[in-house]
Motif scaffolding. Structure first.
Motif, mmCIF file in Angstrom:
data_model
loop_
_atom_site.group_PDB
_atom_site.id
_atom_site.type_symbol
_atom_site.label_atom_id
_atom_site.label_comp_id
_atom_site.label_asym_id
_atom_site.label_seq_id
_atom_site.Cartn_x
_atom_site.Cartn_y
_atom_site.Cartn_z
ATOM 1 N N VAL A 122 0.862 -1.182 0.000
ATOM 2 C CA VAL A 122 0.000 0.000 0.000
ATOM 3 C C VAL A 122 0.893 1.224 0.000
ATOM 4 O O VAL A 122 1.728 1.394 0.890
ATOM 5 C CB VAL A 122 -0.936 0.024 1.228
ATOM 6 C CG1 VAL A 122 -1.798 1.279 1.211
ATOM 7 C CG2 VAL A 122 -1.799 -1.229 1.274
ATOM 8 N N ASP A 123 0.728 2.069 -0.996
ATOM 9 C CA ASP A 123 1.574 3.247 -1.154
ATOM 10 C C ASP A 123 0.703 4.499 -1.029
ATOM 11 O O ASP A 123 -0.094 4.794 -1.916
ATOM 12 C CB ASP A 123 2.274 3.204 -2.512
ATOM 13 C CG ASP A 123 3.353 4.272 -2.647
ATOM 14 O OD1 ASP A 123 3.164 5.377 -2.107
ATOM 15 O OD2 ASP A 123 4.372 4.003 -3.318
ATOM 16 N N ASN A 124 0.840 5.238 0.075
ATOM 17 C CA ASN A 124 0.010 6.415 0.303
ATOM 18 C C ASN A 124 0.221 7.476 -0.766
ATOM 19 O O ASN A 124 -0.727 8.184 -1.152
ATOM 20 C CB ASN A 124 0.282 7.003 1.687
ATOM 21 C CG ASN A 124 -0.593 8.202 1.984
ATOM 22 O OD1 ASN A 124 -0.142 9.343 1.901
ATOM 23 N ND2 ASN A 124 -1.863 7.975 2.315
ATOM 24 N N ALA A 125 1.452 7.588 -1.255
ATOM 25 C CA ALA A 125 1.721 8.587 -2.302
ATOM 26 C C ALA A 125 0.926 8.262 -3.559
ATOM 27 O O ALA A 125 0.397 9.157 -4.231
ATOM 28 C CB ALA A 125 3.221 8.640 -2.600
ATOM 29 N N VAL A 126 0.835 6.987 -3.884
ATOM 30 C CA VAL A 126 0.023 6.557 -5.031
ATOM 31 C C VAL A 126 -1.450 6.855 -4.783
ATOM 32 O O VAL A 126 -2.161 7.350 -5.671
ATOM 33 C CB VAL A 126 0.229 5.051 -5.298
ATOM 34 C CG1 VAL A 126 -0.821 4.511 -6.268
ATOM 35 C CG2 VAL A 126 1.631 4.798 -5.851
ATOM 36 N N ASP A 127 -1.917 6.553 -3.582
ATOM 37 C CA ASP A 127 -3.320 6.790 -3.246
ATOM 38 C C ASP A 127 -3.670 8.272 -3.373
ATOM 39 O O ASP A 127 -4.684 8.649 -3.961
ATOM 40 C CB ASP A 127 -3.613 6.314 -1.818
ATOM 41 C CG ASP A 127 -3.468 4.811 -1.660
ATOM 42 O OD1 ASP A 127 -3.457 4.111 -2.683
ATOM 43 O OD2 ASP A 127 -3.376 4.352 -0.514
ATOM 44 N N ARG A 128 -2.817 9.135 -2.801
ATOM 45 C CA ARG A 128 -3.072 10.575 -2.854
ATOM 46 C C ARG A 128 -3.030 11.088 -4.287
ATOM 47 O O ARG A 128 -3.852 11.917 -4.683
ATOM 48 C CB ARG A 128 -2.031 11.310 -1.995
ATOM 49 C CG ARG A 128 -2.208 11.141 -0.516
ATOM 50 C CD ARG A 128 -3.336 12.011 0.026
ATOM 51 N NE ARG A 128 -2.980 13.428 0.034
ATOM 52 C CZ ARG A 128 -3.485 14.335 -0.795
ATOM 53 N NH1 ARG A 128 -4.363 13.990 -1.690
ATOM 54 N NH2 ARG A 128 -3.112 15.596 -0.720
ATOM 55 N N PHE A 129 -2.064 10.596 -5.049
ATOM 56 C CA PHE A 129 -1.960 11.032 -6.438
ATOM 57 C C PHE A 129 -3.194 10.613 -7.235
ATOM 58 O O PHE A 129 -3.726 11.402 -8.034
ATOM 59 C CB PHE A 129 -0.713 10.447 -7.101
ATOM 60 C CG PHE A 129 -0.601 10.807 -8.561
ATOM 61 C CD1 PHE A 129 -0.027 12.008 -8.954
ATOM 62 C CD2 PHE A 129 -1.113 9.963 -9.536
ATOM 63 C CE1 PHE A 129 0.040 12.356 -10.300
ATOM 64 C CE2 PHE A 129 -1.045 10.299 -10.882
ATOM 65 C CZ PHE A 129 -0.468 11.498 -11.262
#
Length: 544
Positions: free
Chosen positions: A54-61
């Motif tokens: 799970v990558d928060n940066a990916v989620d936010r982007f």
């Protein structure tokens, strides 16, 4: 191009040459292509979650990229080129992490392997060939339901992004966004499965609006009843429109002591009720309305204009030099404030312009009737209902637009009997926000609950009243009369439906992307109905 995502769409069916909103065919194709690319990123993100990646940066982007495809946010082709290329880069990097964790990256759906063209012109051509909407599904009813979900997800992504800016996130919101975007890239699912997917969007959006509410009230305090001047004050001026409270706060800080008065426009009006914003002495008043007059109003504003998170219409060349954007908003040839949030260019432009040369009194309006304020007088409201001093409540709100027919909402409020109260939120209120409707037992008959996302507050008020009267929300003397324009309105409607709320009147016209069969499902299950030809007709039906 083909775009039918907003209420203003050409001939009520779809824009095919240029958007009524001013969106070009090139921008429309790039928005479709970005949505398609994010589907690919989400397909990989779903597989990643299966193996703990799970990558928060990916989620936010992903949330930001989806948000950028709302009707009235970004109109700059160059920015979409960056969005698309970054999406694919993140997708491929995530694939590597998922594969290393033992996850599946051999994904059959085409978006997972999409390769962007090297040039902007090539991307625009890819977007046109994609024909995203028409190729969502060969079955028109499933395509309709997929569109409802796509547009709902865009609204959800907007609220999730607003909340994350204020430090409020919930992994379950991002999980749904990825799962839904991935599911929409597939075909062959049942009608029931797509109805469930759309209603789930509404359910998750309630969480996103709760997060945003926590971010707003936790940072700026709970709104309190506040009188907002509609006139002008002598001095330099900056007008702020959009939705972003943080950008407004930063601008207020950076303009302290500079002789500049800050005015709100549109959905920024409720910001005057927040204690931590209203404490700034130069945060003065509200200018103009929203959609219907802004083409005339904005060129007349004698200061700088800052757009946050949402655009309205592309500024004309005559005043483009006075316009600045921030956040996701973008137009070609319009100055953009970067992530550093240094508003110096806006301030310098405001100081260079004439500003207001005299004070003008144009009366005032009241804001600040969020759930804390309303529930603080709930006992008086309940007593008034029991004493028959209050006969009925109307929630009249939603999105505003320029298309004819929206005078219905003005007429509706004007004709509501004096023993009834009106709650309102979002920019739809600018059809009637300055009406003097008096009060019932000292409580104003017209209560401004706030921005569109403050539908959360309205829902909490309704739930609390239902609890006090020991009944279901649908049994309250409450009717919802909603206008819609774009995807935030779509996702709020899905939220209301996910809560089982029925008998909602929607207008001024029904969405072009809803087929007769899908409309029949909504009518049969939720008793949704279009607004009547006249406000008097609906009032007679509701009140008897």
């Amino acid at each position: 191009m083909f775009c039918n995502q907003c209420e203003q769409t050409a001939k009520g069916t779809g824009c095919t040459k240029i958007g009524v909103c001013g969106k070009s065919e090139d921008v429309a194709s790039l928005q479709d292509l970005l949505t398609y690319a994010v589907q690919g990123l989400s397909l990989v993100a779903v597989e990643g979650r299966k193996v703990g990646v799970v990558d928060n940066a990916v989620d936010r982007f992903a949330a930001e990229a989806i948000f950028a495809c709302l009707t009235n946010v970004d109109f700059d082709p160059a920015r979409f080129q960056d969005w698309i290329n970054t999406t694919v880069k993140l997708r491929d990097e995530l694939k590597t992490k998922v594969k290393a964790a033992g996850g599946n990256v051999d994904i059959a759906e085409a978006p997972a392997t999409y390769a962007p063209a090297a040039t902007l012109e090539g991307l625009e051509e890819q977007g046109l060939k994609l024909d995203f909407i028409n190729n969502l599904d060969s079955n028109e009813d499933l395509r309709s339901l997929k569109q409802i979900a796509v547009y709902g997800i865009r609204g959800l992504a907007a609220y999730a992004d607003h909340a994350a800016i204020l430090g409020q996130e919930d992994e379950s919101v991002f999980t749904y966004i990825h799962e839904a975007m991935a599911e929409l890239s597939r075909q062959g699912q049942s009608l029931e499965a797509h109805v469930a997917l759309a209603l789930k969007c509404g359910e998750v959006n309630l969480k996103a609006m709760e997060l945003l509410d926590a971010g707003n009230t936790g940072t700026y305090g709970h709104p309190v009843p506040t009188k907002v001047p509609l006139g002008q004050k002598t001095g330099k001026a900056i007008l702020v429109t959009g939705h972003d409270l943080r950008d407004l706060e930063l601008l207020l800080k950076q303009t302290e002591g500079k002789g500049i008065n800050i005015y709100t426009h549109g959905e920024m009006l409720p910001c005057h009720g927040y204690p931590e914003l209203k404490k700034y002495e130069h945060f003065y008043g509200h200018y103009g309305t929203a959609w219907q007059n802004q083409a005339k109003e904005f060129p007349q504003f004698p200061g700088a204009i800052l757009f946050t998170t949402n655009c309205i219409q592309k500024p004309a060349d005559s005043y483009k030099a006075n316009v600045f954007t921030t956040g996701l908003v973008g137009w070609p040839d319009v100055a953009h404030i970067g992530d550093d949030k240094d508003f110096t260019p806006v301030i310098e432009r405001a100081l260079a312009l004439e500003g207001y040369t005299e004070d003008t009194d144009k009366d005032s309006v009241l804001v600040g009737f969020g759930r804390n304020t309303v529930l603080g007088v709930a006992d008086k409201v309940i007593d008034a209902v029991k004493a028959k001093a209050i006969r009925h409540f109307f929630l009249v709100g939603g999105c505003d637009g320029a298309k004819p027919g929206r005078n219905y909402y003005t007429e509706f409020v004007e004709q509501v009997p004096e023993d009834c109260m009106i709650l309102t939120l979002a920019c739809g209120k600018f059809r009637f926000f300055d009406k003097k409707l008096g009060d019932i037992g000292g409580i104003p008959r017209l209560l401004d609950v706030g921005q569109c996302n403050d539908a959360y507050s309205a829902i909490q008020i309704a739930v609390a009243l239902a609890g006090a009267f020991e009944c279901d929300v649908n049994d309250l003397p409450l009717s919802m009369i909603l206008s819609w324009y774009e995807q935030k309105a779509c996702v709020i409607l899905l939220t209301l439906l996910s809560l089982g709320i029925k008998d909602i009147r929607l207008g001024p016209s029904l969405p072009a992307f809803i087929t007769p069969n899908v409309l029949d499902v909504l009518v049969q299950n939720f008793e949704i109905k279009p607004i009547a030809a006249t406000a008097a007709e609906d009032l007679k039906t509701i009140l008897g």
